[in-house]
Design an enzyme around this catalytic site. Structure first.
Site, mmCIF file in Angstrom:
data_model
loop_
_atom_site.group_PDB
_atom_site.id
_atom_site.type_symbol
_atom_site.label_atom_id
_atom_site.label_comp_id
_atom_site.label_asym_id
_atom_site.label_seq_id
_atom_site.Cartn_x
_atom_site.Cartn_y
_atom_site.Cartn_z
ATOM 1 C CB ALA A 75 77.329 16.639 29.073
ATOM 2 C CE LYS A 127 74.764 9.894 33.235
ATOM 3 N NZ LYS A 127 74.284 10.534 34.497
ATOM 4 C CB CYS A 170 82.384 19.911 20.606
ATOM 5 S SG CYS A 170 81.854 20.029 18.887
ATOM 6 C CE1 TYR A 179 61.136 18.752 19.476
ATOM 7 C CE2 TYR A 179 63.213 19.813 20.007
ATOM 8 C CZ TYR A 179 62.410 18.686 19.986
ATOM 9 O OH TYR A 179 62.892 17.480 20.453
ATOM 10 C CB ALA A 236 60.586 23.931 11.400
ATOM 11 C CB VAL A 258 62.913 10.935 26.643
ATOM 12 C CG1 VAL A 258 63.820 9.970 27.417
ATOM 13 C CG2 VAL A 258 62.537 10.339 25.291
HETATM 14 N N1 LIG Z 1 63.662 14.479 26.007
HETATM 15 C C1 LIG Z 1 62.725 14.361 25.070
HETATM 16 O O1 LIG Z 1 61.508 14.362 25.366
HETATM 17 C C2 LIG Z 1 63.099 14.221 23.629
HETATM 18 C C3 LIG Z 1 64.334 14.671 23.169
HETATM 19 N N2 LIG Z 1 64.623 14.554 21.840
HETATM 20 C C4 LIG Z 1 65.905 15.013 21.315
HETATM 21 O O2 LIG Z 1 66.947 14.312 21.995
HETATM 22 C C5 LIG Z 1 68.154 15.092 21.932
HETATM 23 C C6 LIG Z 1 68.769 15.162 23.306
HETATM 24 O O3 LIG Z 1 67.888 15.867 24.132
HETATM 25 P P1 LIG Z 1 67.731 15.537 25.703
HETATM 26 O O4 LIG Z 1 68.760 14.563 26.137
HETATM 27 O O5 LIG Z 1 66.298 15.238 25.950
HETATM 28 O O6 LIG Z 1 68.017 16.980 26.302
HETATM 29 P P2 LIG Z 1 69.026 17.488 27.432
HETATM 30 O O7 LIG Z 1 68.776 18.956 27.503
HETATM 31 O O8 LIG Z 1 68.911 16.655 28.642
HETATM 32 O O9 LIG Z 1 70.484 17.215 26.795
HETATM 33 C C7 LIG Z 1 70.913 17.925 25.669
HETATM 34 C C8 LIG Z 1 72.439 17.954 25.697
HETATM 35 O O10 LIG Z 1 72.873 18.637 24.536
HETATM 36 C C9 LIG Z 1 73.840 19.614 24.905
HETATM 37 N N3 LIG Z 1 73.827 20.730 23.947
HETATM 38 C C10 LIG Z 1 72.881 21.679 23.810
HETATM 39 N N4 LIG Z 1 73.239 22.548 22.858
HETATM 40 C C11 LIG Z 1 74.434 22.132 22.368
HETATM 41 C C12 LIG Z 1 75.313 22.603 21.369
HETATM 42 N N5 LIG Z 1 75.065 23.739 20.699
HETATM 43 N N6 LIG Z 1 76.447 21.906 21.132
HETATM 44 C C13 LIG Z 1 76.729 20.782 21.831
HETATM 45 N N7 LIG Z 1 75.946 20.288 22.808
HETATM 46 C C14 LIG Z 1 74.816 20.962 23.054
HETATM 47 C C15 LIG Z 1 73.446 20.055 26.309
HETATM 48 O O11 LIG Z 1 74.546 20.628 26.986
HETATM 49 C C16 LIG Z 1 72.991 18.724 26.907
HETATM 50 O O12 LIG Z 1 74.058 18.037 27.492
HETATM 51 C C17 LIG Z 1 67.726 16.451 21.361
HETATM 52 O O13 LIG Z 1 68.042 16.508 19.990
HETATM 53 C C18 LIG Z 1 66.211 16.473 21.539
HETATM 54 O O14 LIG Z 1 65.559 17.285 20.586
HETATM 55 C C19 LIG Z 1 63.736 14.009 20.921
HETATM 56 C C20 LIG Z 1 62.529 13.558 21.353
HETATM 57 C C21 LIG Z 1 62.125 13.609 22.731
HETATM 58 C C1 LIG Z 2 58.713 19.999 25.999
HETATM 59 C C2 LIG Z 2 59.514 19.862 24.745
HETATM 60 C C3 LIG Z 2 60.062 18.481 24.595
HETATM 61 C C4 LIG Z 2 60.617 18.298 23.243
HETATM 62 C C5 LIG Z 2 61.112 16.918 23.144
HETATM 63 C C6 LIG Z 2 60.337 16.185 22.129
HETATM 64 O O1 LIG Z 2 60.791 16.086 21.013
HETATM 65 C C7 LIG Z 2 59.034 15.578 22.535
HETATM 66 C C8 LIG Z 2 58.148 15.306 21.351
HETATM 67 C C9 LIG Z 2 57.013 14.479 21.856
HETATM 68 C C10 LIG Z 2 55.824 14.481 21.314
HETATM 69 C C11 LIG Z 2 55.476 15.177 20.097
HETATM 70 C C12 LIG Z 2 54.201 15.043 19.701
HETATM 71 C C13 LIG Z 2 53.757 15.434 18.384
HETATM 72 C C14 LIG Z 2 52.515 15.060 18.047
HETATM 73 C C15 LIG Z 2 52.039 15.210 16.633
HETATM 74 O O2 LIG Z 2 52.400 14.088 15.909
HETATM 75 C C16 LIG Z 2 50.545 15.304 16.603
HETATM 76 O O3 LIG Z 2 50.040 14.030 16.997
HETATM 77 C C17 LIG Z 2 50.079 16.320 17.582
HETATM 78 C C18 LIG Z 2 48.566 16.440 17.450
HETATM 79 C C19 LIG Z 2 48.135 17.482 18.456
HETATM 80 C C20 LIG Z 2 46.733 17.186 18.837
HETATM 81 O O4 LIG Z 2 46.545 16.187 19.579
HETATM 82 O O5 LIG Z 2 45.843 17.896 18.308
#
Ligand SMILES: NC(=O)C1=CN([C@@H]2O[C@H](COP(=O)(O)OP(=O)(O)OC[C@H]3O[C@@H](n4cnc5c(N)ncnc54)[C@H](O)[C@@H]3O)[C@@H](O)[C@H]2O)C=CC1
Ligand SMILES: CCCCCC(=O)CC\C=C/C=C/C=C/[C@@H](O)[C@@H](O)CCCC(=O)O
Length: 267
Positions: free
Chosen positions: A14, A19, A63, A151, A153, A186
């Protein structure tokens, strides 16, 4: 893999990355089932996509990926409506260090559930068409995101599970590839999670550290990650691979194998 006429399911579609993934699939000719727990935002997005791509290119199902029944029902209704299934993106995810069992239920259990449901419908031994599954992990699935240990894990779990199931599916001749997308920060709504005590929990006081990490890594736009998602979907040579995407760069991760598993610091 050419995408014209292919059928895709995206969870968490969504908003945010889901999206973006859905839109790039539509732009490349696929039909997309949008699955999300947020009914209003999901229906609103379907209305937008209907205007842009035509009313027969998308479906929206409310869903919750925590629910076996809702996932099974949404996947089956998609196959019934679109005639098959070729691409699944298990994207839905949250950050919640407070309600950590919910975080595990959505981020890990939800990805396992979506992967197994997809395989039931896609693998050739079941009469499926084969295809590709992209599980959305994170850089936090490759190195610990220290202020979000739960997160981290869940994302390590997504990487480990996806690498294992990809290998066994290849050995069984399922015709289904499974890969991981590991973005850095992102620009989506999830970024606010660690600045909220409700979701950051005991690590709320560490918001300053998270901010520093964010500045260190930079923030990528959804559109850039979506381009790499498309590469992962289309590249039929890739299976069991993690594509790490950071602002302005991306690479496939080389995981240590066999003897390499022993660290450079032998005991
Ligand atoms: N934005 C970021 O910095 C990063 C995000 N991710 C991963 O990308 C994926 C998408 O996240 P984003 O788009 O950033 O977040 P977001 O919060 O913008 O979108 C997440 C979407 O998932 C839906 N959602 C949440 N729980 C749900 C459930 N139980 N069932 C169905 N839908 C559900 C929400 O309604 C929302 O539309 C996630 O798995 C997140 O961990 C990974 C790395 C970086
Ligand atoms: C605010 C929560 C957003 C969650 C979405 C993501 O998944 C973002 C993840 C982005 C970056 C994660 C970084 C992890 C870094 C490790 O690999 C390590 O480099 C961290 C070392 C920490 C340090 O600099 O001591």
């Amino acid at each position: 893999m050419a995408l014209d006429g292919k059928v895709a399911i995206v969870t968490g579609a969504a908003q945010g990355l889901g999206k973006g993934f859905s839109e790039i699939l539509l732009q490349n000719g696929a039909k997309v089932a949008l699955l999300d727990v947020n009914e209003k935002v999901g229906n609103d997005l379907k209305a937008v996509f209907d205007k842009e791509y035509g009313p027969d290119r998308t479906l929206f199902w409310t869903c919750n990926v925590e629910s076996e029944e809702q996932v099974k029902d949404s996947f089956q209704k998609t196959v019934d409506a679109f005639g098959g299934l070729d691409i699944v993106c298990n994207n839905a995810g949250i950050v919640n260090e407070n309600n950590w069992e919910k975080c595990v239920a959505v981020n890990l259990n939800g990805v396992v559930r979506g992967t197994y449901m997809a395989l039931q419908l896609m693998k050739k031994e079941n009469g499926g068409r084969g295809g590709v599954i992209v599980n959305v992990a994170s850089i936090a699935g490759l190195g610990p995101f220290v202020t979000a240990p739960i997160y981290t894990a869940t994302k390590y779990g997504v990487v480990g599970f996806s690498r294992a199931i990809a290998e066994v599916c290849s050995m069984c001749g399922s015709g289904v590839r499974i890969n991981m997308l590991c973005p850095g920060f992102v620009r989506t709504a999830i970024l606010s999670s660690l600045h909220s005590e409700e979701t950051a929990g005991q690590f709320y006081s560490m918001a300053g550290f998270t901010q520093k990490l964010l500045e260190q890594y930079g923030v990528t736009e959804v559109s850039e990650v979506a381009e790499y998602f498309l590469k992962l979907v289309k590249d039929e040579s890739r299976n069991g691979e993690a594509l790490m995407v950071q602002k302005g760069q991306a690479c496939y991760i080389k995981f240590p194998q066999g003897a390499d598993m022993f660290s450079s610091d032998p005991v």
